[in-house]
Design a protein around this motif. Structure first.
Motif, PDB file in Angstrom:
ATOM      1  N   HIS A 165      -3.105  19.369   5.670  1.00  0.00           N
ATOM      2  CA  HIS A 165      -4.250  19.268   6.584  1.00  0.00           C
ATOM      3  C   HIS A 165      -5.317  18.266   6.157  1.00  0.00           C
ATOM      4  O   HIS A 165      -6.315  18.104   6.852  1.00  0.00           O
ATOM      5  N   GLU A 166      -5.130  17.596   5.033  1.00  0.00           N
ATOM      6  CA  GLU A 166      -6.236  16.823   4.480  1.00  0.00           C
ATOM      7  C   GLU A 166      -6.585  15.565   5.259  1.00  0.00           C
ATOM      8  O   GLU A 166      -7.748  15.199   5.358  1.00  0.00           O
ATOM      9  N   GLY A 167      -5.593  14.886   5.810  1.00  0.00           N
ATOM     10  CA  GLY A 167      -5.839  13.554   6.368  1.00  0.00           C
ATOM     11  C   GLY A 167      -6.027  13.513   7.875  1.00  0.00           C
ATOM     12  O   GLY A 167      -6.075  14.542   8.558  1.00  0.00           O
ATOM     13  N   GLY A 168      -6.122  12.307   8.385  1.00  0.00           N
ATOM     14  CA  GLY A 168      -6.280  12.077   9.834  1.00  0.00           C
ATOM     15  C   GLY A 168      -5.038  12.443  10.619  1.00  0.00           C
ATOM     16  O   GLY A 168      -5.078  12.584  11.842  1.00  0.00           O
ATOM     17  N   ILE A 169      -3.901  12.543   9.907  1.00  0.00           N
ATOM     18  CA  ILE A 169      -2.689  13.093  10.510  1.00  0.00           C
ATOM     19  C   ILE A 169      -2.422  14.437   9.844  1.00  0.00           C
ATOM     20  O   ILE A 169      -2.255  14.503   8.620  1.00  0.00           O
ATOM     21  N   GLY A 170      -2.417  15.491  10.624  1.00  0.00           N
ATOM     22  CA  GLY A 170      -2.101  16.817  10.100  1.00  0.00           C
ATOM     23  C   GLY A 170      -0.646  17.136  10.388  1.00  0.00           C
ATOM     24  O   GLY A 170      -0.065  16.630  11.350  1.00  0.00           O
ATOM     25  N   TYR A 171      -0.056  17.965   9.548  1.00  0.00           N
ATOM     26  CA  TYR A 171       1.361  18.291   9.728  1.00  0.00           C
ATOM     27  C   TYR A 171       1.627  19.676   9.165  1.00  0.00           C
ATOM     28  O   TYR A 171       1.048  20.064   8.148  1.00  0.00           O
ATOM     29  N   HIS A 172       2.485  20.438   9.832  1.00  0.00           N
ATOM     30  CA  HIS A 172       3.045  21.614   9.154  1.00  0.00           C
ATOM     31  C   HIS A 172       4.498  21.795   9.536  1.00  0.00           C
ATOM     32  O   HIS A 172       4.950  21.350  10.592  1.00  0.00           O
ATOM     33  N   LEU A 173       5.204  22.436   8.632  1.00  0.00           N
ATOM     34  CA  LEU A 173       6.613  22.752   8.850  1.00  0.00           C
ATOM     35  C   LEU A 173       6.741  24.270   8.792  1.00  0.00           C
ATOM     36  O   LEU A 173       6.454  24.895   7.768  1.00  0.00           O
TER      37      LEU A 173
ATOM     38  N   SER B 104       1.083   5.481  15.879  1.00  0.00           N
ATOM     39  CA  SER B 104       0.037   4.611  15.308  1.00  0.00           C
ATOM     40  C   SER B 104      -1.049   4.282  16.341  1.00  0.00           C
ATOM     41  O   SER B 104      -2.192   4.014  15.974  1.00  0.00           O
ATOM     42  N   LEU B 105      -0.688   4.317  17.619  1.00  0.00           N
ATOM     43  CA  LEU B 105      -1.686   3.996  18.651  1.00  0.00           C
ATOM     44  C   LEU B 105      -2.789   5.053  18.722  1.00  0.00           C
ATOM     45  O   LEU B 105      -3.854   4.812  19.274  1.00  0.00           O
ATOM     46  N   ILE B 106      -2.511   6.228  18.185  1.00  0.00           N
ATOM     47  CA  ILE B 106      -3.497   7.316  18.249  1.00  0.00           C
ATOM     48  C   ILE B 106      -4.633   7.087  17.238  1.00  0.00           C
ATOM     49  O   ILE B 106      -5.754   7.532  17.447  1.00  0.00           O
ATOM     50  N   ALA B 107      -4.338   6.345  16.162  1.00  0.00           N
ATOM     51  CA  ALA B 107      -5.373   6.044  15.156  1.00  0.00           C
ATOM     52  C   ALA B 107      -6.526   5.266  15.801  1.00  0.00           C
ATOM     53  O   ALA B 107      -6.280   4.457  16.680  1.00  0.00           O
ATOM     54  N   PRO B 108      -7.754   5.504  15.374  1.00  0.00           N
ATOM     55  CA  PRO B 108      -8.204   6.359  14.270  1.00  0.00           C
ATOM     56  C   PRO B 108      -8.470   7.805  14.695  1.00  0.00           C
ATOM     57  O   PRO B 108      -8.995   8.573  13.882  1.00  0.00           O
ATOM     58  N   ASN B 109      -8.144   8.160  15.941  1.00  0.00           N
ATOM     59  CA  ASN B 109      -8.324   9.558  16.335  1.00  0.00           C
ATOM     60  C   ASN B 109      -7.317  10.430  15.591  1.00  0.00           C
ATOM     61  O   ASN B 109      -6.316   9.940  15.086  1.00  0.00           O
ATOM     62  N   HIS B 110      -7.591  11.726  15.562  1.00  0.00           N
ATOM     63  CA  HIS B 110      -6.727  12.616  14.790  1.00  0.00           C
ATOM     64  C   HIS B 110      -5.423  12.919  15.535  1.00  0.00           C
ATOM     65  O   HIS B 110      -5.394  12.959  16.766  1.00  0.00           O
ATOM     66  N   LEU B 111      -4.409  13.124  14.716  1.00  0.00           N
ATOM     67  CA  LEU B 111      -3.073  13.416  15.239  1.00  0.00           C
ATOM     68  C   LEU B 111      -2.533  14.622  14.487  1.00  0.00           C
ATOM     69  O   LEU B 111      -2.731  14.732  13.268  1.00  0.00           O
ATOM     70  N   TYR B 112      -1.874  15.505  15.193  1.00  0.00           N
ATOM     71  CA  TYR B 112      -1.251  16.660  14.531  1.00  0.00           C
ATOM     72  C   TYR B 112       0.188  16.782  14.996  1.00  0.00           C
ATOM     73  O   TYR B 112       0.467  16.795  16.206  1.00  0.00           O
ATOM     74  N   VAL B 113       1.089  16.846  14.043  1.00  0.00           N
ATOM     75  CA  VAL B 113       2.510  16.978  14.358  1.00  0.00           C
ATOM     76  C   VAL B 113       3.024  18.242  13.671  1.00  0.00           C
ATOM     77  O   VAL B 113       2.785  18.434  12.482  1.00  0.00           O
ATOM     78  N   SER B 114       3.687  19.086  14.429  1.00  0.00           N
ATOM     79  CA  SER B 114       4.285  20.271  13.793  1.00  0.00           C
ATOM     80  C   SER B 114       5.773  20.331  14.079  1.00  0.00           C
ATOM     81  O   SER B 114       6.225  19.927  15.149  1.00  0.00           O
TER      82      SER B 114
ATOM     83  N   GLU C 287      -9.288   5.013   7.011  1.00  0.00           N
ATOM     84  CA  GLU C 287      -9.068   6.464   7.037  1.00  0.00           C
ATOM     85  C   GLU C 287      -7.782   6.783   6.290  1.00  0.00           C
ATOM     86  O   GLU C 287      -6.903   5.934   6.163  1.00  0.00           O
ATOM     87  N   ARG C 288      -7.685   8.023   5.854  1.00  0.00           N
ATOM     88  CA  ARG C 288      -6.415   8.448   5.273  1.00  0.00           C
ATOM     89  C   ARG C 288      -5.552   9.031   6.378  1.00  0.00           C
ATOM     90  O   ARG C 288      -6.013   9.848   7.172  1.00  0.00           O
ATOM     91  N   GLY C 289      -4.319   8.616   6.450  1.00  0.00           N
ATOM     92  CA  GLY C 289      -3.423   9.180   7.466  1.00  0.00           C
ATOM     93  C   GLY C 289      -2.904  10.517   6.986  1.00  0.00           C
ATOM     94  O   GLY C 289      -3.665  11.463   6.796  1.00  0.00           O
ATOM     95  N   LEU C 290      -1.625  10.579   6.737  1.00  0.00           N
ATOM     96  CA  LEU C 290      -1.028  11.808   6.247  1.00  0.00           C
ATOM     97  C   LEU C 290      -1.242  11.891   4.735  1.00  0.00           C
ATOM     98  O   LEU C 290      -0.893  10.961   4.015  1.00  0.00           O
ATOM     99  N   VAL C 291      -1.808  13.001   4.268  1.00  0.00           N
ATOM    100  CA  VAL C 291      -1.951  13.177   2.820  1.00  0.00           C
ATOM    101  C   VAL C 291      -0.854  14.137   2.381  1.00  0.00           C
ATOM    102  O   VAL C 291      -0.843  15.312   2.762  1.00  0.00           O
ATOM    103  N   THR C 292       0.083  13.623   1.623  1.00  0.00           N
ATOM    104  CA  THR C 292       1.275  14.409   1.298  1.00  0.00           C
ATOM    105  C   THR C 292       1.767  14.115  -0.113  1.00  0.00           C
ATOM    106  O   THR C 292       1.653  12.981  -0.580  1.00  0.00           O
ATOM    107  N   PRO C 293       2.335  15.117  -0.765  1.00  0.00           N
ATOM    108  CA  PRO C 293       3.056  14.811  -2.009  1.00  0.00           C
ATOM    109  C   PRO C 293       4.275  13.955  -1.668  1.00  0.00           C
ATOM    110  O   PRO C 293       4.681  13.901  -0.499  1.00  0.00           O
ATOM    111  N   ASP C 294       4.846  13.346  -2.662  1.00  0.00           N
ATOM    112  CA  ASP C 294       5.904  12.371  -2.397  1.00  0.00           C
ATOM    113  C   ASP C 294       7.289  13.032  -2.266  1.00  0.00           C
ATOM    114  O   ASP C 294       8.217  12.699  -2.986  1.00  0.00           O
TER     115      ASP C 294
END
Ligand code: GCU
Length: 360
Positions: free
Chosen positions: A328-336, A272-282, A311-318
């Motif tokens: 990839h849509e939000g301020g937090i990006g993620y891939h698996l 959370s400290l990284i907000a509002p800058n972008h964060l990417y977790v893989s 800002e929108r953080g992680l944009v994900t289905p539930d």
């Protein structure tokens, strides 16, 4: 209640939006105070405090290859000399910039080997990104040395709250960042910090304590990185204590070895400290030691911080992602990714695609 929300509730996490004294955090002003409180918590109980000594940095170019990567890039070797009133340390890094792009964005990449970006530099340069690559053990070695080497000399280790090696490596990255901020040929509004595994843990600490990085990238950082400790499978705090990794953290951290439910933070605080800058977790689906589900849930739990900034953080289905999913849509990006613990070309490609999409 949504499915992911209920998964988070089960973890019984400390509340991000509540001060330690109990009042709720309200608005941006409240969050700014809470950020300071969280930084303090993490310094004291997790990473250790940085040195309080004033360190002066001077960068010297010690070599230049104008025709590197088949003539596509200019690569400089830079020696950073760091001096305090009492001590001296020095480490090299390499900076490779593509010739085809004026003012390229850049990755500060914490590398496991002295080769630029562990050998995949050309691919990154071809996408129009520069790389500042540092071999992490040049900053400070990854074994017990009583903090006698490298940047460790600026603050000796105490068993409680002095900096662990992750903090030291992150400090090294911030010195490189200081150097790059003065380079006219780089787009200083788009500097990412990135690492894999223990260096993913390091990148998160770097981004959490230095808001000049436009993007922080953690690949498969697991325990002590992106993954929540509460409810985590695979590596635990006790496992981190049992090996060389003990030195990566402040001594205080291990007080919670067998009482994780009392830990005064969890890793969504760090993210959370990284907000509002972008964060990417893989994550990788077979990386069970790191625990992809706990890495992902941590991103979900950190998004409240992004919402405070509108800002929108992680944009994900539930639901939990499946191998191959890319968010990839939000301020937090993620891939698996499918497969095991590894920083693959696929991971780099997704991260670069995210940078392009968000222009960070
Ligand atoms: C070990 C350690 C992890 C760490 C990894 C690495 O597996 O247990 O915490 O992330 O090494 O850095 O390669």
């Amino acid at each position: 209640m949504g499915y992911l929300k209920s998964e988070i509730t089960k973890r019984n996490l400390p509340e991000l939006m509540r001060f330690c004294a109990g009042e709720p955090v309200e608005g941006l002003e409240g969050w700014n105070r809470r950020r300071v409180e969280i930084q303090e918590l993490l310094s004291r109980w997790f990473s250790g405090y940085s040195t309080r000594i004033q360190v002066r940095m001077e960068g010297r170019c010690t070599g230049i290859d104008e025709e590197s990567f088949g003539g596509k890039a200019i690569t400089k070797t830079v020696q950073l000399n760091l001096t305090s009133d009492y001590s001296f340390a020095s480490f090299p890094f390499q900076i490779a910039l593509p010739k085809a792009i004026k003012n390229p964005p850049i990755f500060i990449y914490l590398s496991f080997t002295p080769a630029i970006a562990d050998g995949v530099g050309e691919e990154i340069l071809d996408h129009g990104y520069g790389i500042a690559s540092v071999y992490y053990q040049d900053i400070v070695p990854d074994y017990y040395d009583g903090h006698q080497n490298g940047l460790g000399r600026f603050c000796t280790r105490n068993p409680y709250d002095s900096w662990g090696k992750l903090k030291l490596w992150a400090f090294g990255a911030s010195q490189i960042l200081d150097y790059i901020m003065d380079q006219e040929e780089v787009d200083i509004s788009r500097i990412a910090v990135m690492g894999h595994s223990r260096l993913g843990k390091t990148a998160l600490l770097a981004g959490a304590f230095d808001s000049r990085y436009s993007l922080t990238v953690s690949n498969e950082s697991g325990a002590g990185g992106a993954a929540l400790f509460r409810g985590k499978t695979g590596e635990s705090i006790r496992d981190l204590y049992g090996k060389g990794s003990r030195l990566w953290f402040a001594g205080n951290f291990f007080e919670y070895m067998d009482r994780v439910e009392e830990l005064p933070f969890d890793q969504h605080f760090l993210l959370s400290l990284i907000a509002p800058n972008h964060l990417y977790v893989s994550s990788a689906v077979q990386d069970v030691w790191a625990d992809p589900k706990s890495e992902f849930l941590s991103c979900v739990a950190a998004q409240r911080a992004y919402e405070i900034y509108g800002e929108r953080g992680l944009v994900t289905p539930d639901h939990f992602p499946e191998a191959g999913d890319v968010l990839h849509e939000g301020g937090i990006g993620y891939h698996l990714r499918k497969g095991t613990h590894y920083l693959s070309r696929y991971d780099w490609q997704q991260i670069i695609a995210y940078r392009e999409l968000h222009h960070v």
